[in-house]
Design a protein around this motif. Sequence first.
Motif, PDB file in Angstrom:
ATOM      1  N   SER A   1       0.892  -1.213   0.415  1.00  0.00           N
ATOM      2  CA  SER A   1       0.103  -0.096  -0.051  1.00  0.00           C
ATOM      3  C   SER A   1       0.797   1.584   0.240  1.00  0.00           C
ATOM      4  N   CYS A   2       0.092   2.372  -0.221  1.00  0.00           N
ATOM      5  CA  CYS A   2       1.068   4.120   0.014  1.00  0.00           C
ATOM      6  C   CYS A   2       0.316   5.000   0.599  1.00  0.00           C
ATOM      7  N   GLU A   3       0.337   5.168   1.456  1.00  0.00           N
ATOM      8  CA  GLU A   3      -0.430   6.137   2.604  1.00  0.00           C
ATOM      9  C   GLU A   3       0.052   7.718   2.113  1.00  0.00           C
ATOM     10  N   VAL A   4      -0.647   8.394   1.318  1.00  0.00           N
ATOM     11  CA  VAL A   4      -0.596   9.525   0.444  1.00  0.00           C
ATOM     12  C   VAL A   4      -1.175  11.517   1.374  1.00  0.00           C
ATOM     13  N   VAL A   5      -0.193  11.865   2.125  1.00  0.00           N
ATOM     14  CA  VAL A   5      -0.949  12.256   3.013  1.00  0.00           C
ATOM     15  C   VAL A   5      -1.306  14.222   1.826  1.00  0.00           C
ATOM     16  N   LEU A   6      -2.393  14.242   1.472  1.00  0.00           N
ATOM     17  CA  LEU A   6      -2.613  15.701   1.236  1.00  0.00           C
ATOM     18  C   LEU A   6      -2.443  16.551   1.930  1.00  0.00           C
ATOM     19  N   GLU A   7      -2.112  18.085   2.022  1.00  0.00           N
ATOM     20  CA  GLU A   7      -2.369  19.084   2.253  1.00  0.00           C
ATOM     21  C   GLU A   7      -3.786  20.142   1.414  1.00  0.00           C
ATOM     22  N   ILE A   8      -4.143  20.377   1.607  1.00  0.00           N
ATOM     23  CA  ILE A   8      -5.298  21.045   1.062  1.00  0.00           C
ATOM     24  C   ILE A   8      -5.443  22.860   1.465  1.00  0.00           C
ATOM     25  N   SER A   9      -5.077  22.638   2.444  1.00  0.00           N
ATOM     26  CA  SER A   9      -4.383  24.491   2.690  1.00  0.00           C
ATOM     27  C   SER A   9      -3.523  24.428   4.291  1.00  0.00           C
ATOM     28  N   THR A  10      -3.202  25.255   4.486  1.00  0.00           N
ATOM     29  CA  THR A  10      -1.504  25.745   5.556  1.00  0.00           C
ATOM     30  C   THR A  10      -1.798  24.589   6.495  1.00  0.00           C
ATOM     31  N   HIS A  11      -2.961  24.652   7.241  1.00  0.00           N
ATOM     32  CA  HIS A  11      -3.660  23.683   8.810  1.00  0.00           C
ATOM     33  C   HIS A  11      -4.475  22.226   8.438  1.00  0.00           C
TER      34      HIS A  11
END
Length: 260
Positions: free
Chosen positions: A214-224
């Motif tokens: 598997s692959c864990e993808v962490v997305l930043e949709i805004s600064t916090h």
Amino acid sequence: MQFDSSLTLLNLDTPFLLEKRIKLLQAIEKEGSISKAAKTVPMSYKTAWEAIDSINNLCPSIVVEKETGGKGGGGAKLTSYGKNLIETYTILQKEHEKFLKKLTSLTDFNTGSLKSLKRVSMQISARNQLAVKIEKIVEDNVNASITLKTKSSQKMVSNISTNSVTALGLKVEDEIIAIFKSNNVMIATSQLLGFSARNKLEGVIKTLNFSEVSCEVVLEISTHETITSVITKEAALQLELKVGQKVFAVIKSSDIMLGN
């Protein structure tokens, strides 16, 4: 009957922010004068000065800047830190009131027993929990479509039962939590126009963590604000995902739970 209490913040076990002191700070911001603010609360001028001294001493930064002298007893204004302190207390007070309301609903005052303490302190396993505001509620006899706005002003839609809307007491402008599992978040490199999933949140890949399958993808949709997705390793390689890449988190409206 119901539970009620005021919120007090402590510093080194010493009370320094009480509801009355917050009212004093709000009055100072409005009046620009300690004497006028003291009359508004109300409290004595001496008590107001002592309260301000106490707050300034116990906080890491100055909350109120004072000017002595003059017929009006001197001017005063809140610092940027002080204004932020009021805003933070207001947010905490709202959450405190929500907790007391929930506690009231879970208590049987006829027997004096708490129906389910676990429901008050419940934690959930879902990785993604976003603070959102309700923009619109459309209901029929069975289901409800809830339009939500994230801090970054992106739109989300959650489909829940009409009974759940009533049970949660949801209203337009309410600030609530959108909850969804990481394995319910699909990743797309384009907006996929015409795709049936209603939620497509734009973000930038912050981290990629690969395992054997598997692959864990962490997305930043805004600064916090971040969203975590877990997809197969094969899918991540086929999409040629890279850190810093702009992608879309795709979530079905039926997979978004709501909590307050």
